[in-house]
Motif scaffolding. Structure first.
Motif, mmCIF file in Angstrom:
data_model
loop_
_atom_site.group_PDB
_atom_site.id
_atom_site.type_symbol
_atom_site.label_atom_id
_atom_site.label_comp_id
_atom_site.label_asym_id
_atom_site.label_seq_id
_atom_site.Cartn_x
_atom_site.Cartn_y
_atom_site.Cartn_z
ATOM 1 N N SER A 1 0.840 -1.191 0.000
ATOM 2 C CA SER A 1 0.000 0.000 0.000
ATOM 3 C C SER A 1 0.879 1.246 0.000
ATOM 4 N N PHE A 2 0.285 2.377 -0.397
ATOM 5 C CA PHE A 2 0.994 3.652 -0.366
ATOM 6 C C PHE A 2 1.257 4.040 1.088
ATOM 7 N N SER A 3 2.418 4.636 1.345
ATOM 8 C CA SER A 3 2.744 4.979 2.736
ATOM 9 C C SER A 3 1.948 6.206 3.197
ATOM 10 N N GLU A 4 1.640 7.105 2.250
ATOM 11 C CA GLU A 4 0.797 8.268 2.571
ATOM 12 C C GLU A 4 -0.522 8.094 1.828
ATOM 13 N N PRO A 5 -1.628 8.541 2.431
ATOM 14 C CA PRO A 5 -2.903 8.400 1.705
ATOM 15 C C PRO A 5 -2.875 9.163 0.377
ATOM 16 N N LYS B 1 -9.140 1.541 -0.147
ATOM 17 C CA LYS B 1 -8.848 2.233 1.118
ATOM 18 C C LYS B 1 -7.766 1.488 1.895
ATOM 19 N N LYS B 2 -7.821 0.169 1.863
ATOM 20 C CA LYS B 2 -6.832 -0.637 2.588
ATOM 21 C C LYS B 2 -5.425 -0.414 2.041
ATOM 22 N N TYR B 3 -5.348 -0.048 0.758
ATOM 23 C CA TYR B 3 -4.042 0.280 0.166
ATOM 24 C C TYR B 3 -3.723 1.770 0.279
ATOM 25 N N ASN B 4 -4.527 2.481 1.082
ATOM 26 C CA ASN B 4 -4.312 3.924 1.297
ATOM 27 C C ASN B 4 -4.694 4.777 0.085
ATOM 28 N N MET C 1 -7.706 6.767 -1.497
ATOM 29 C CA MET C 1 -9.004 7.308 -1.113
ATOM 30 C C MET C 1 -9.793 7.730 -2.351
#
Ligand SMILES: *Cc1c(COP(=O)(O)O)cnc(C)c1O
Length: 383
Positions: free
Chosen positions: A9-13, A313-316, A318
């Motif tokens: 996942s991405f570290s920042e949303p 969302k789980k992977y950041n 949105m």
């Protein structure tokens, strides 16, 4: 397309959008000019210059700059002195029907064209009653409404035609700027819009006498002689907002170019996926690059739109279910006869399928590819 299993996942949303923020030094220079003049609002220099630039860019001589897009809509309706019922779309932002309610009017929802997601002219004409006084269309995602068909209906039935053009900054149809259509168009310059002034909006109209009326209404009812001859309100834009807009203007073309390449990247990565579709680009339309919506047909894709939304969302990431739920489902409107879901089948289907993916100039193409790979991974999960 091959998808590796080790996508993390991405570290920042990754948000669905980010405001276009020009270098702060340029805005500081503008602020210094304002400080020197000590003039903060009421048709100051920044407002006059921004008004000129918008006239040129949007191709209309009659521009009124206002505090936000919702006020613009409310004032458009007020200036037209409407009564009774106004036909509008349920597939829009709450500001659209609320602007009618604030004017004591009843929204009458009509179904949408399932392909371009704007008002279906046939449904509009079928919804006309003796109480109808106007049609309020929304250029959803910058897709122009069926402007000519709606104008024909409006003319035939002596109705006013208003457009919520919040998504349509710079949209053109057959080369014609979008604000040329209808009696009046309301734009939003909210931070999330392509062109913005943090908060802000504008009304554009082909009728110069209507612009004069709007300017008076929006400035306490003062006429040209400085006398108050009607009930006005205050919804002016100020110099600081206008200054921000002028600086944003310098980066608008670059932002549009970046969004164009992001759009192409998304389309290339996603076009072969079964059950997933996007709006076919119309060669006659210059786009506004406001959003990148996809549609997920749950049967063919194997996952519902809501499952994809939650998984992203789980992977950041949105994404946004924009517009969901429909305005006709809000408690304030759901009791209306026109809000009956049976009358709005296309709007209900679209609202279940649509998902806006992250879309802004500073989104890297690498991030776009990762988002696409994750969508494919989500599709294949549990198979
Ligand atoms: C953003 C938006 C508005 C409201 O504009 P504000 O400037 O936020 O008040 C109205 N209609 C639509 C379709 C919008 O997207």
């Amino acid at each position: 397309m091959k998808v590796s299993d080790n996508l993390v996942s991405f570290s920042e949303p990754i948000l669905v959008t980010r405001p276009l923020l020009p270098p702060i030094e340029e805005f500081s220079l503008k602020l210094s000019e304002i400080w020197k003049k000590a003039w903060l609002t009421n048709s100051g220099d920044q407002l006059r210059i921004l008004n000129q630039r918008i006239q040129t860019y949007l191709g209309s001589p009659n521009v009124s700059l206002l505090g936000n897009g919702t006020l613009a809509l409310i004032m458009a309706i007020k200036a037209l002195e409407l009564e009774g019922e106004v036909i509008t779309t349920p597939f829009t932002f709450p500001a659209t029907p609320h602007a009618l309610s604030w004017n004591g009017l009843t929204p009458v929802f009509a179904d949408i064209d399932p392909l371009n997601m704007t008002l279906d002219p046939i449904q509009v004409e079928a919804a006309i009653t003796s109480k109808t006084t106007a049609i309020l269309g929304v250029h959803v995602y910058g897709n122009p409404c069926h402007v000519e068909a709606l104008q024909t209906i409006a003319t035939r039935h002596h109705l006013k035609l208003i457009f919520d053009a919040a998504h349509a900054f710079g949209t053109r149809v057959n080369g014609v700027p979008i604000a040329h259509f209808g009696d009046i168009s309301a734009f939003s310059f909210h931070a999330t819009k392509l062109f913005h002034t943090a908060e802000g909006g504008a009304l554009l109209t082909p009728h110069s006498e209507l612009k004069a009326k709007i300017d008076k209404l929006c400035n306490f009812g003062f006429n040209e002689k400085g006398e108050v001859d009607s009930i006005g309100i205050n919804c002016k834009m100020n110099e600081i907002q206008a200054a921000l807009g002028l600086v944003v203007f310098n980066y608008l073309q670059a932002e549009r170019d970046k969004r164009k390449s992001i759009l192409t990247c998304y389309q290339n990565c996603l076009q072969e996926i079964k059950g997933l579709s996007f709006i076919e680009p119309n060669p006659k339309v210059v786009q506004s690059y406001q959003y990148f919506p996809i549609r997920i047909n749950a049967k063919q894709f194997g996952k519902t739109r809501d499952e994809v939304f939650e998984a992203l969302k789980k992977y950041n990431i949105m994404s946004r279910r924009y517009f969901y739920p429909l305005c006709s489902e809000y408690p304030h409107y759901s009791h209306l006869p026109s809000a009956d879901p049976k009358r709005l089948p296309h709007a209900h289907q679209v609202a279940q399928e649509v998902l806006c993916l992250p879309f802004y100039g500073n989104l890297s193409l690498k991030a776009v590819q990762t988002i696409c790979h994750l969508i494919i991974k989500i599709k294949n999960q549990g198979k």
